[in-house]
Design a protein around this motif. Structure first.
Motif, short mmCIF file in Angstrom:
data_model
loop_
_atom_site.label_atom_id
_atom_site.label_comp_id
_atom_site.label_asym_id
_atom_site.label_seq_id
_atom_site.Cartn_x
_atom_site.Cartn_y
_atom_site.Cartn_z
N PHE A 138 18.95 -37.38 49.30
CA PHE A 138 20.23 -37.60 49.99
C PHE A 138 20.00 -37.95 51.46
CE2 PHE A 138 22.27 -34.62 46.71
CZ PHE A 138 22.66 -35.71 45.92
N LYS A 142 21.04 -41.47 53.45
CA LYS A 142 21.83 -41.50 54.69
C LYS A 142 21.13 -42.28 55.79
CE LYS A 142 25.70 -39.16 54.26
NZ LYS A 142 27.01 -39.78 54.61
N PRO A 148 26.29 -47.46 51.40
CA PRO A 148 26.03 -46.34 50.51
C PRO A 148 26.22 -46.74 49.06
CG PRO A 148 28.18 -46.12 51.54
CD PRO A 148 27.51 -47.27 52.19
N ASP A 179 26.78 -34.47 53.98
CA ASP A 179 27.43 -35.70 53.53
C ASP A 179 28.90 -35.66 53.94
OD1 ASP A 179 27.86 -38.14 52.23
OD2 ASP A 179 28.36 -37.16 50.33
N ASN A 182 31.43 -37.99 52.38
CA ASN A 182 31.54 -37.96 50.92
C ASN A 182 31.13 -39.28 50.27
OD1 ASN A 182 34.45 -36.17 51.68
ND2 ASN A 182 32.62 -35.22 50.86
N GLU A 183 30.03 -39.83 50.74
CA GLU A 183 29.55 -41.10 50.19
C GLU A 183 28.58 -40.90 49.04
OE1 GLU A 183 27.81 -42.82 53.64
OE2 GLU A 183 29.66 -43.88 54.23
N LEU A 184 27.92 -39.75 49.01
CA LEU A 184 26.87 -39.53 48.02
C LEU A 184 27.25 -38.50 46.96
CD1 LEU A 184 23.84 -39.35 50.51
CD2 LEU A 184 24.60 -41.33 49.18
#
Length: 414
Positions: A138, A142, A148, A179, A182-184
């Motif tokens: 993760f 980033k 993403p 995160d 909240n992209e991953l």
């Protein structure tokens, strides 16, 4: 004599007046009592209305939480019902090679969602390594100067009664905190969930980890559409429930109704074992699993949740895999869990609206628009397309299908 007669008449008149006065006074007293009674009733009615309105607002607020997931940790749960979930790829977090491959998928080979697995796909000796791998993965995602990933990321933790649960959930909180956009990571998958109280227990655990208080107390007496005795505790993180035991299937409606649950995932391997199906008896027809699968679909649809079909173990059997995908689609599944990347293309193709379905949906809308807007005839709420009756429900289904097709096209072009 005249005086006496007049006096007697006056006395009678006075007596009649007195009686009328008394009657009037009694009437006034009764009226005042009645007025007071009505005032009390009016006050009570206003109070009842105020309480009812307050309760309605609470229910409305809670329904908003249920549908949009508004919570303290995040602004809202994402509205996942509008995005594609044709494919959900299992990726063991202990397999760094599999993790790195995720950024290399293109077009139809991209998974709509990914299950980062810390549970069954990771051996007991590799649990700590898997969490470390996921943490590094993760962070690498980033740091890379690129867009993403578009897939919907879910982390499957170990069960609450295992020695790994505490570390898994602590790591999940850490991942969510890092995160921030909240992209991953979009949610947590809970294995072996068997009822409402199981979801509540894990929700409370995550509330404690995030330092939040339970929002359930104002709703204890509102009987929120669930027969469970305990009020709902809403998790700061959306949950997906693995439906993989007989108890889970028998509690499917209760699990799906919980506001922390976003979707249901069939764990057909574990379920086959628990039901004691013969090996391979689920292949093709899956007759031994059909009741469990359809009960889960009904529960998901009753509460507007997503439902993802179980895996197909013979990952080199393309024909059998396609057959099972088509069966799941016909039954109402939103997508399928996958154990190998070579299953991605077929799953994405089959669970997407076909060209024929898209064309028919457009014809339904065109037919409906033509009939409903015809000023020469009175519209009866029914249209006919090639001998088939079309109603509002068919129009709504056609619109949803086209919306889903557009969402898939947007996802694949990104």
């Amino acid at each position: 004599a005249t005086f006496g007669t007049t006096t007697l008449q006056s006395a009678k008149a006075m007596n009649r007046f007195t009686k009328k006065r008394d009657k009037f006074e009694n009437h006034c007293l009764n009226s005042m009592a009645l007025f007071t009674k009505y005032q009390i009733m009016l006050t009570a009615t206003r109070l009842t209305y105020t309480v009812a309105k307050y309760n309605a607002n609470l229910v409305r607020c809670f329904s908003s939480i249920h549908s949009t997931g508004k919570i303290a940790r995040h602004q809202s749960y994402p509205d996942v019902t509008s995005r594609p979930f044709r494919s959900m790829l299992y990726v063991p977090a202990s397999n760094t090679r599999a993790l790195e491959k995720l950024s290399k998928f293109t077009f139809g080979m991209k998974p709509d969602s990914v299950m980062y697995d810390l549970e069954d796909g990771v051996g007991p000796a590799s649990k700590d390594e898997a969490r470390d791998n996921l943490r590094q993965f993760f962070r690498n995602q980033k740091e890379k100067d690129r867009n993403p990933p578009r897939h919907f990321g879910l982390i499957r933790v170990n069960r609450m009664d295992t020695p790994w649960f505490e570390k898994d959930t602590a790591a999940v909180v850490e991942f969510f905190e890092e995160d921030a956009d909240n992209e991953l990571i979009h949610g947590v998958i809970l294995p072996k969930i068997e009822g409402w109280n199981d979801v509540n227990s894990v929700s409370k655990h995550f509330q404690d980890l995030f330092g939040e208080t339970s929002p359930s107390s104002p709703l204890k007496d509102l009987n929120y559409s669930n027969p469970a005795t305990s009020p709902p505790i809403i998790s700061p993180i959306p949950f997906w429930a693995m439906m993989e035991t007989p108890r889970a299937i028998l509690s499917a409606s209760s699990i799906a109704s919980h506001p922390s649950i976003q979707g249901l995932i069939l764990g057909t391997n574990d379920l086959s074992k628990e039901i004691r199906l013969r090996p391979h008896s689920h292949k093709a027809t899956r007759s031994g699993l059909s009741t469990s699968l359809q009960v889960t679909i009904l529960a998901a649809r009753a509460y507007n949740k997503l439902v993802i079909d179980g895996v197909y173990n013979h990952f080199n059997d393309d024909e059998g895999f396609r057959e099972e995908c088509n069966q799941g689609k016909e039954w109402g599944m939103d997508g399928k869990t996958l154990i190998h990347p070579n299953q991605l293309s077929a799953a994405n193709e089959i669970f997407a609206p076909s060209k024929e379905e898209i064309e028919y949906a457009r014809r339904v809308l065109d037919c409906w628009e033509a009939v409903s807007s015809n000023s020469d005839e009175q519209f009866t709420g029914v249209a006919v397309l090639n001998g088939l009756m079309i109603e509002e429900l068919h129009v709504e289904s056609a619109r949803k299908l086209l919306e889903r097709a557009n969402a898939i096209a947007s996802f694949e072009s990104s």
